[in-house]
Design a protein around this motif. Structure first.
Motif, PDB file in Angstrom:
ATOM      1  N   ILE A 119     -32.769   6.853  11.490  1.00  0.00           N
ATOM      2  CA  ILE A 119     -32.868   5.809  12.520  1.00  0.00           C
ATOM      3  C   ILE A 119     -31.789   4.754  12.319  1.00  0.00           C
ATOM      4  N   PHE A 120     -31.730   4.196  11.098  1.00  0.00           N
ATOM      5  CA  PHE A 120     -30.771   3.136  10.780  1.00  0.00           C
ATOM      6  C   PHE A 120     -29.977   3.511   9.543  1.00  0.00           C
ATOM      7  N   ASP A 121     -28.690   3.130   9.529  1.00  0.00           N
ATOM      8  CA  ASP A 121     -27.917   3.337   8.305  1.00  0.00           C
ATOM      9  C   ASP A 121     -28.304   2.261   7.289  1.00  0.00           C
ATOM     10  N   ALA A 122     -27.828   2.390   6.068  1.00  0.00           N
ATOM     11  CA  ALA A 122     -28.212   1.487   4.977  1.00  0.00           C
ATOM     12  C   ALA A 122     -27.847   0.039   5.285  1.00  0.00           C
ATOM     13  N   ASP A 123     -26.679  -0.182   5.890  1.00  0.00           N
ATOM     14  CA  ASP A 123     -26.257  -1.550   6.210  1.00  0.00           C
ATOM     15  C   ASP A 123     -27.176  -2.183   7.255  1.00  0.00           C
ATOM     16  N   THR A 124     -27.573  -1.419   8.245  1.00  0.00           N
ATOM     17  CA  THR A 124     -28.474  -1.934   9.281  1.00  0.00           C
ATOM     18  C   THR A 124     -29.834  -2.267   8.684  1.00  0.00           C
ATOM     19  N   ARG A 125     -30.348  -1.401   7.823  1.00  0.00           N
ATOM     20  CA  ARG A 125     -31.640  -1.672   7.172  1.00  0.00           C
ATOM     21  C   ARG A 125     -31.560  -2.937   6.326  1.00  0.00           C
ATOM     22  N   LYS A 126     -30.450  -3.096   5.630  1.00  0.00           N
ATOM     23  CA  LYS A 126     -30.271  -4.300   4.805  1.00  0.00           C
ATOM     24  C   LYS A 126     -30.226  -5.545   5.684  1.00  0.00           C
ATOM     25  N   ARG A 127     -29.493  -5.466   6.801  1.00  0.00           N
ATOM     26  CA  ARG A 127     -29.393  -6.595   7.729  1.00  0.00           C
ATOM     27  C   ARG A 127     -30.756  -6.939   8.317  1.00  0.00           C
ATOM     28  N   LEU A 128     -31.506  -5.922   8.759  1.00  0.00           N
ATOM     29  CA  LEU A 128     -32.829  -6.156   9.338  1.00  0.00           C
ATOM     30  C   LEU A 128     -33.786  -6.753   8.310  1.00  0.00           C
ATOM     31  N   THR A 129     -33.688  -6.299   7.071  1.00  0.00           N
ATOM     32  CA  THR A 129     -34.533  -6.844   6.008  1.00  0.00           C
ATOM     33  C   THR A 129     -34.223  -8.318   5.801  1.00  0.00           C
ATOM     34  N   LEU A 130     -32.943  -8.656   5.722  1.00  0.00           N
ATOM     35  CA  LEU A 130     -32.554 -10.058   5.532  1.00  0.00           C
ATOM     36  C   LEU A 130     -32.954 -10.916   6.724  1.00  0.00           C
ATOM     37  N   GLU A 131     -32.761 -10.408   7.939  1.00  0.00           N
ATOM     38  CA  GLU A 131     -33.170 -11.144   9.144  1.00  0.00           C
ATOM     39  C   GLU A 131     -34.662 -11.464   9.102  1.00  0.00           C
ATOM     40  N   GLN A 132     -35.457 -10.460   8.734  1.00  0.00           N
ATOM     41  CA  GLN A 132     -36.903 -10.671   8.706  1.00  0.00           C
ATOM     42  C   GLN A 132     -37.289 -11.674   7.627  1.00  0.00           C
ATOM     43  N   LYS A 133     -36.694 -11.569   6.464  1.00  0.00           N
ATOM     44  CA  LYS A 133     -37.019 -12.491   5.376  1.00  0.00           C
ATOM     45  C   LYS A 133     -36.583 -13.911   5.710  1.00  0.00           C
ATOM     46  N   LYS A 134     -35.427 -14.061   6.342  1.00  0.00           N
ATOM     47  CA  LYS A 134     -34.945 -15.392   6.718  1.00  0.00           C
ATOM     48  C   LYS A 134     -35.788 -16.004   7.833  1.00  0.00           C
ATOM     49  N   SER A 135     -36.356 -15.169   8.689  1.00  0.00           N
ATOM     50  CA  SER A 135     -37.155 -15.699   9.798  1.00  0.00           C
ATOM     51  C   SER A 135     -38.420 -16.385   9.298  1.00  0.00           C
ATOM     52  N   ARG A 136     -38.834 -16.087   8.094  1.00  0.00           N
ATOM     53  CA  ARG A 136     -40.032 -16.696   7.500  1.00  0.00           C
ATOM     54  C   ARG A 136     -39.704 -17.818   6.525  1.00  0.00           C
ATOM     55  N   THR A 137     -38.408 -18.087   6.296  1.00  0.00           N
ATOM     56  CA  THR A 137     -37.998 -19.103   5.346  1.00  0.00           C
ATOM     57  C   THR A 137     -37.901 -20.452   6.042  1.00  0.00           C
ATOM     58  N   VAL A 138     -38.546 -21.448   5.469  1.00  0.00           N
ATOM     59  CA  VAL A 138     -38.492 -22.798   6.014  1.00  0.00           C
ATOM     60  C   VAL A 138     -37.356 -23.528   5.324  1.00  0.00           C
ATOM     61  N   VAL A 139     -36.424 -24.042   6.120  1.00  0.00           N
ATOM     62  CA  VAL A 139     -35.297 -24.778   5.583  1.00  0.00           C
ATOM     63  C   VAL A 139     -35.486 -26.251   5.929  1.00  0.00           C
ATOM     64  N   LYS A 140     -35.603 -27.090   4.885  1.00  0.00           N
ATOM     65  CA  LYS A 140     -35.769 -28.517   5.101  1.00  0.00           C
ATOM     66  C   LYS A 140     -34.396 -29.160   5.210  1.00  0.00           C
ATOM     67  N   GLY A 141     -34.284 -30.102   6.126  1.00  0.00           N
ATOM     68  CA  GLY A 141     -33.033 -30.841   6.271  1.00  0.00           C
ATOM     69  C   GLY A 141     -32.902 -31.864   5.156  1.00  0.00           C
ATOM     70  N   THR A 142     -31.758 -32.505   5.104  1.00  0.00           N
ATOM     71  CA  THR A 142     -31.577 -33.533   4.089  1.00  0.00           C
ATOM     72  C   THR A 142     -32.442 -34.727   4.433  1.00  0.00           C
ATOM     73  N   LYS A 143     -33.004 -35.336   3.412  1.00  0.00           N
ATOM     74  CA  LYS A 143     -33.898 -36.469   3.598  1.00  0.00           C
ATOM     75  C   LYS A 143     -33.063 -37.735   3.779  1.00  0.00           C
ATOM     76  N   VAL A 144     -33.471 -38.539   4.742  1.00  0.00           N
ATOM     77  CA  VAL A 144     -32.788 -39.803   4.993  1.00  0.00           C
ATOM     78  C   VAL A 144     -33.394 -40.849   4.071  1.00  0.00           C
TER      79      VAL A 144
END
Length: 166
Positions: A119-144
């Motif tokens: 279905i997907f080559d290794a690079d595509t699977r790696k990209r999809l894995t990273l996309e999914q993991k990043k979609s759940r990561t909360v990134v806080k901005g710099t505090k004022v």
């Protein structure tokens, strides 16, 4: 009692813990269905619950559990408690969505299946894995800081401007 309720009663104890023996029996059967879907590039899996159970060597409750598990990766929504052995099921498979859900649920035994190579080559699977993991990561901005210039651009200190009401 519905097929789904029967499954839940078998698979989980009263306090919500998984009953290991049930899952040890179910998970290899579930994996075989996924191997078939991915390996054969099945875009649509359909049939009556009873027919699918017979086809995949499962009970009707186990097919309902499978539908419940794949539910978030397909566009069709089924009210799980209403499914019977005579219910018609149609699951439209979006392989990218399915792969990402497997990553999200940390089902490594499923998202690392060798059938994904077709279905997907290794690079595509790696990209999809990273996309999914990043979609759940909360990134806080710099505090004022209190004495920093207010980010609204007024020129005042944050504590005298937008931070005054906090």
């Amino acid at each position: 009692m519905s097929l789904y309720e029967n499954w839940m009663e078998k698979a989980f104890s009263k306090d919500g813990r998984s009953i290991e023996g049930v899952w040890e029996d179910y998970l290899p059967k579930e994996q075989r269905i996924y191997e078939y879907i991915i390996g054969e590039k099945v875009g649509k899996l359909e049939g009556r619950v009873s027919e699918l159970a017979q086809r995949f060597g499962m009970t009707a409750e186990e097919i309902v559990a499978f539908v419940d598990g794949i539910h978030d990766a397909v566009p069709e929504n089924y009210e799980m408690d209403t499914l019977t052995e005579d219910s018609d099921i149609t699951l439209t498979i979006d392989f990218e969505s399915l792969f990402k859900k497997m990553v999200e649920y940390r089902a490594e035994h499923l998202f690392t299946l060798p059938q994904w190579d077709g279905i997907f080559d290794a690079d595509t699977r790696k990209r999809l894995t990273l996309e999914q993991k990043k979609s759940r990561t909360v990134v806080k901005g710099t505090k004022v800081g209190r004495n920093d210039p207010c980010p609204c651009g007024s020129g005042k200190k944050y504590k005298k401007c937008c931070g005054a009401n906090l």
